[in-house]
Enzyme design. Structure first.
Site, PDB file in Angstrom:
ATOM      1  N   CYS A 120      -1.908  -2.333   8.095  1.00 17.98           N
ATOM      2  CA  CYS A 120      -1.803  -3.314   7.010  1.00 17.98           C
ATOM      3  C   CYS A 120      -0.566  -4.195   7.117  1.00 17.98           C
ATOM      4  CB  CYS A 120      -1.868  -2.609   5.666  1.00 17.98           C
ATOM      5  SG  CYS A 120      -3.471  -1.793   5.407  1.00 17.98           S
ATOM      6  N   ASP A 130       0.797  -1.236   0.000  1.00 12.08           N
ATOM      7  CA  ASP A 130       0.000   0.000   0.000  1.00 12.08           C
ATOM      8  C   ASP A 130       0.828   1.285   0.000  1.00 12.08           C
ATOM      9  OD1 ASP A 130      -1.957  -1.905   0.242  1.00 12.08           O
ATOM     10  OD2 ASP A 130      -2.723  -1.213   2.165  1.00 12.08           O
ATOM     11  N   LYS A 132      -7.121  -4.741  -2.663  1.00 13.35           N
ATOM     12  CA  LYS A 132      -7.914  -5.174  -1.517  1.00 13.35           C
ATOM     13  C   LYS A 132      -8.816  -4.033  -1.052  1.00 13.35           C
ATOM     14  CE  LYS A 132      -3.979  -4.289   1.574  1.00 13.35           C
ATOM     15  NZ  LYS A 132      -4.551  -3.257   2.433  1.00 13.35           N
TER      16      LYS A 132
END
Length: 209
Positions: free
Chosen positions: A156, A13, A111
């Site tokens: 995350c 990310d 996601k």
């Protein structure tokens, strides 16, 4: 530590909205780019994850009147942290950081695509039922150890590391290639939880090819 053919560098990310000036900026988030790029050039395999929320996602504070970002609300799957709108599909904020060298990436996994369920982990959505398919991909490729980098340490990275260990993978988190949001000591708690789960904490300079 030495890279082997069973290792995969996972870049989590590193997107515009998580960098300075972004909608959900991680402090010093852009500092991960240089060490990640050095590792990408040396890693045998590279996988990238990307937050990819539909507009009006249930985790956005704007969808909960009289609630503010970073407050929590109950959801059918448990307690949910509310976030500023971020990484909305097709927006500049959702794009991977321009400075990343990702030509060698073998997989980009998106996601958080379901409007009613958040997703921190690269393996499992927050309902703890919906799988992303990453575990199967890694197993079929014969990859056994994840080297985690990216954003954010206390969300995350943490959830991905713990789920990877639960799936039986070895995991190392590269300390100089991750950064956290760090609210009320959340980064320290994340490192503690990862270490308790058997995750290695390393520096990028310790990795050899």
């Amino acid at each position: 530590m030495r890279f082997t053919e069973g290792d995969v560098l996972v870049v989590v990310d590193v997107q515009n909205d998580f960098l300075p000036g972004g909608a959900l900026a991680v402090p010093d988030g852009d500092a991960v780019i240089a060490p990640i790029n050095r590792l990408v050039r040396r890693a045998p395999h590279v996988v990238v994850t990307q937050d990819w929320h539909p507009a009006g996602h249930a985790s956005f504070a704007a969808q909960h009147p009289e609630r503010a970002p970073f407050e929590t609300v109950p959801m059918p799957y448990g307690e949910q942290v509310l976030w500023p709108d971020h990484c909305v599909q097709g927006t500049h904020g959702a794009e991977l950081a321009a400075g990343l060298d990702l030509d060698r990436a073998e997989l980009i996994l998106r996601k958080g695509t379901r409007s009613g369920v958040d997703s921190y982990s690269a393996f499992m959505e927050a309902d703890r039922k919906t799988r992303t398919g990453l575990a199967g991909y890694l197993c079929e490729r014969g990859l056994t150890r994840l080297v985690l980098t990216g954003l954010a340490t206390d969300f995350c990275i943490l959830w991905t590391a713990l789920d990877a260990r639960a799936e039986g993978f070895a995991v190392a988190v590269v300390e100089d290639a991750v950064r956290g949001i760090d609210r009320d000591g959340s980064v320290s708690r994340a490192w503690y939880a990862m270490c308790e789960a058997g995750v290695d904490r390393i520096d990028s300079r310790e990795i050899q090819t």
